[in-house]
Design a protein around this motif. Sequence first.
Motif, mmCIF file in Angstrom:
data_model
loop_
_atom_site.group_PDB
_atom_site.id
_atom_site.type_symbol
_atom_site.label_atom_id
_atom_site.label_comp_id
_atom_site.label_asym_id
_atom_site.label_seq_id
_atom_site.Cartn_x
_atom_site.Cartn_y
_atom_site.Cartn_z
ATOM 1 N N THR A 173 0.895 -1.154 -0.025
ATOM 2 C CA THR A 173 0.227 -0.080 0.067
ATOM 3 C C THR A 173 0.930 1.266 -0.004
ATOM 4 N N GLY A 213 1.110 3.510 -3.366
ATOM 5 C CA GLY A 213 0.430 4.954 -3.158
ATOM 6 C C GLY A 213 1.581 6.072 -3.143
ATOM 7 N N ASN A 220 -5.285 7.710 -12.496
ATOM 8 C CA ASN A 220 -3.898 7.718 -12.628
ATOM 9 C C ASN A 220 -3.508 7.266 -13.891
ATOM 10 N N ARG A 273 -4.614 1.161 -3.899
ATOM 11 C CA ARG A 273 -4.536 2.033 -4.934
ATOM 12 C C ARG A 273 -3.185 2.030 -5.333
ATOM 13 N N ARG A 283 -0.641 4.437 -7.744
ATOM 14 C CA ARG A 283 -0.503 5.989 -8.453
ATOM 15 C C ARG A 283 0.149 6.027 -9.547
ATOM 16 N N THR A 310 -6.503 -0.973 -7.748
ATOM 17 C CA THR A 310 -7.332 -0.030 -8.042
ATOM 18 C C THR A 310 -6.425 0.957 -8.755
ATOM 19 N N ASN A 352 -7.084 4.835 -10.022
ATOM 20 C CA ASN A 352 -8.353 5.542 -10.260
ATOM 21 C C ASN A 352 -7.825 6.948 -10.633
#
Length: 461
Positions: free
Chosen positions: A207, A211, A257, A231, A233, A253, A255
């Motif tokens: 994580t 991120g 990026n 997430r 990046r 995920t 989102n």
Amino acid sequence: MRAVPRRLTLATTAAAITTIALTGAAVLVATTAHAATGCRVGYSIGSQWPGGFTGNLEVTNLGDPLSTWTLRWTFGGGQQVVQAWNAEVSQSGSTVTASNVSWNGSLGTNASTSFGFNGSWNNTSNPAPSDFTLNGVACTGSANPTTGAPAPTTPAPTTPAPTAPAPTTPPPGQTPTGIIGWATQNGGTTGGGNASTTTVTTAAALTTAAGATGAAVIRISGTITCSGMIRIRDNKTILGVGTNATLSGCGLTINGNRNVIIRNINFRNWADDAINVEGNATNIWIDHNSLTNGYDGAIDIKRGSDYITVSWNRIFGHDKSMLLGHSDDNASQDIGHLRVSYHHNWFDGTNQRHPRVRFGNPVHVFNNFYGGVTGYGIASTMNAGVLVEGNYFENTADPYHLGEGSSGPGSLVARNNHFVNSGNGQTGGSVAAIPYSYTLTTPSQVKSVVTNGAGTGRIGL
């Protein structure tokens, strides 16, 4: 077609090793008479199975130093290159052209470089290629110095001495040669490039690394038990190490990026999606993953995302495979986007959405293997445009159709598909032109090529 980084390690049902060395000299034209030119090529078949094989080449420059190179050869048995690594490869008829990529263009005198490819063959004869040329000069094993003296004939070193080692992935700004399709457009997809590498073994570490700002190559080792969605990046490459890198219980995920690569990971028991791409995310490559037994979508792409390639993944023991476009009322965000290439994926006894498409046009679905799909294969809905090309459908009663559920029909053009104990599918309308180059695997050979190449553990990470 474009080539892929690094070699796939494929199951071998009939291993064959063939090595050739070509020797001799070539004469230069007057305009280049002051440059010595010559080359040697070694070719071997590393693995061979019904319908497919892996070829390896080493080219040695025996003349003056080169800053770029192009190697050409001729296949004599109808072989076709499917994908390649460490070179840009294309094929026209029996002639194959391989050119250097960013990090291996420089070849000093007696220096060598290697690259490889996966190919298809006719199961009758797989002869070694012939007529090798380097930058237009025959590879005959000696140089043509201006003195007229023969060049040394001792073998070049197996390992060249480049100015810098070839990175696992090319540096930012250079799309890896393994990517075919939409992810090569819009400036290309590089992920973390040659940024520093971090190995993670826990959900917390993954994580944090995924991120963070800045480019990074993140390697997942072992099984990570996790929950929810992690997430990713911008400018990240997420790689599984070996055959056992696993995310169990969670998904990844992206989102809003861009420039993300996800490869060689086992996804198990996710509670939402395994891989979710949304929020106008762009330039994504999802490659060589294995996905099974999750709650919702295995690989879902939606909300205006664009320029994406989904390749060489295996999905099995699962219901909803790949959704493209999440709802009928999202036209304002999705029209003009959701352009995705799906190729060489293995849908192994799955149920639906392979993919289910809204709005995207053109969406390119080619050279996938549909084995025992129980619901339907491909659905084109909501004015989408889907080209269904060169796929292999086996024991799949409904390979493709127009409309699905409450979603109205889109357009679907089908060509050169192969059917075994399967329905014929439904077509209609027209599809926008495909803007990139690609080479199709022979449709009747797709099952063999895909089942031996898709999923984790096939790319040597």
